[in-house]
Write a protein that holds these residues in place. Structure first.
Motif, PDB file in Angstrom:
ATOM      1  N   ARG A   3      51.547 131.056  -2.780  1.00  0.00           N
ATOM      2  CA  ARG A   3      52.944 130.632  -2.879  1.00  0.00           C
ATOM      3  C   ARG A   3      53.676 130.816  -1.552  1.00  0.00           C
ATOM      4  O   ARG A   3      54.371 129.908  -1.081  1.00  0.00           O
ATOM      5  CB  ARG A   3      53.652 131.407  -3.993  1.00  0.00           C
ATOM      6  CG  ARG A   3      55.091 130.969  -4.204  1.00  0.00           C
ATOM      7  CD  ARG A   3      55.767 131.674  -5.377  1.00  0.00           C
ATOM      8  NE  ARG A   3      55.364 133.033  -5.622  1.00  0.00           N
ATOM      9  CZ  ARG A   3      55.806 134.094  -4.931  1.00  0.00           C
ATOM     10  NH1 ARG A   3      56.644 133.947  -3.938  1.00  0.00           N
ATOM     11  NH2 ARG A   3      55.393 135.304  -5.250  1.00  0.00           N
ATOM     12  N   LEU A   4      53.496 131.966  -0.917  1.00  0.00           N
ATOM     13  CA  LEU A   4      54.154 132.220   0.360  1.00  0.00           C
ATOM     14  C   LEU A   4      53.663 131.277   1.453  1.00  0.00           C
ATOM     15  O   LEU A   4      54.446 130.831   2.296  1.00  0.00           O
ATOM     16  CB  LEU A   4      53.941 133.678   0.790  1.00  0.00           C
ATOM     17  CG  LEU A   4      54.695 134.719  -0.028  1.00  0.00           C
ATOM     18  CD1 LEU A   4      54.225 136.122   0.358  1.00  0.00           C
ATOM     19  CD2 LEU A   4      56.198 134.574   0.178  1.00  0.00           C
ATOM     20  N   LEU A   5      52.381 130.966   1.447  1.00  0.00           N
ATOM     21  CA  LEU A   5      51.838 130.031   2.440  1.00  0.00           C
ATOM     22  C   LEU A   5      52.354 128.611   2.214  1.00  0.00           C
ATOM     23  O   LEU A   5      52.661 127.888   3.171  1.00  0.00           O
ATOM     24  CB  LEU A   5      50.314 130.052   2.426  1.00  0.00           C
ATOM     25  CG  LEU A   5      49.682 131.297   3.052  1.00  0.00           C
ATOM     26  CD1 LEU A   5      48.202 131.380   2.712  1.00  0.00           C
ATOM     27  CD2 LEU A   5      49.896 131.304   4.555  1.00  0.00           C
ATOM     28  N   LEU A   6      52.476 128.202   0.958  1.00  0.00           N
ATOM     29  CA  LEU A   6      52.967 126.859   0.660  1.00  0.00           C
ATOM     30  C   LEU A   6      54.462 126.723   0.923  1.00  0.00           C
ATOM     31  O   LEU A   6      54.937 125.667   1.328  1.00  0.00           O
ATOM     32  CB  LEU A   6      52.653 126.484  -0.792  1.00  0.00           C
ATOM     33  CG  LEU A   6      51.169 126.296  -1.123  1.00  0.00           C
ATOM     34  CD1 LEU A   6      50.991 126.048  -2.614  1.00  0.00           C
ATOM     35  CD2 LEU A   6      50.572 125.171  -0.296  1.00  0.00           C
ATOM     36  N   GLU A   7      55.210 127.800   0.690  1.00  0.00           N
ATOM     37  CA  GLU A   7      56.658 127.782   0.927  1.00  0.00           C
ATOM     38  C   GLU A   7      57.006 127.759   2.412  1.00  0.00           C
ATOM     39  O   GLU A   7      58.087 127.311   2.786  1.00  0.00           O
ATOM     40  CB  GLU A   7      57.325 129.003   0.291  1.00  0.00           C
ATOM     41  CG  GLU A   7      57.375 128.973  -1.209  1.00  0.00           C
ATOM     42  CD  GLU A   7      57.895 130.274  -1.805  1.00  0.00           C
ATOM     43  OE1 GLU A   7      58.120 131.250  -1.049  1.00  0.00           O
ATOM     44  OE2 GLU A   7      58.054 130.325  -3.033  1.00  0.00           O
ATOM     45  N   GLY A   8      56.102 128.265   3.235  1.00  0.00           N
ATOM     46  CA  GLY A   8      56.373 128.349   4.669  1.00  0.00           C
ATOM     47  C   GLY A   8      55.194 127.886   5.489  1.00  0.00           C
ATOM     48  O   GLY A   8      54.452 128.708   6.024  1.00  0.00           O
ATOM     49  N   PRO A   9      54.994 126.570   5.565  1.00  0.00           N
ATOM     50  CA  PRO A   9      53.869 126.072   6.370  1.00  0.00           C
ATOM     51  C   PRO A   9      53.941 126.638   7.791  1.00  0.00           C
ATOM     52  O   PRO A   9      55.015 126.732   8.375  1.00  0.00           O
ATOM     53  CB  PRO A   9      54.067 124.559   6.377  1.00  0.00           C
ATOM     54  CG  PRO A   9      54.924 124.280   5.184  1.00  0.00           C
ATOM     55  CD  PRO A   9      55.795 125.491   5.008  1.00  0.00           C
TER      56      PRO A   9
END
Length: 83
Positions: free
Chosen positions: A27-33
């Motif tokens: 989730r954190l990786l997808l929210e902040g490419p």
């Protein structure tokens, strides 16, 4: 919690990352490419967490603290950088 958003650009993995940490990491990786994953304090990562790192091609700040991660997982993650 072992998956922490340190600042807008950095996710830190601390200690033992269990299977439950895979979803928050994704989730954190997808929210902040473009976020960097700092795993220098990571002793162990469940294979689900490793799969997230491999699949997302996340940029890692390391090496990880854990011997197994450092000697076997880190080289595999580094090799996945190709097409």
């Amino acid at each position: 919690m072992t998956v922490l958003l340190v600042d807008s650009a950095t996710i830190r993995l601390d200690g033992w990352c269990a299977v439950e940490d895979a979803e928050p990491l994704l989730r954190l990786l997808l929210e902040g490419p473009g976020r960097i994953v700092d795993w220098r304090q990571c002793d162990h990562a469940h294979t689900a967490v490793v799969q997230i790192l491999l699949a997302t091609r996340a940029t890692l700040m390391g090496p990880p603290r854990g011997t197994f991660l450092r000697s076997l997982v880190a080289p595999a993650v580094e090799r996945r950088a190709g097409p």
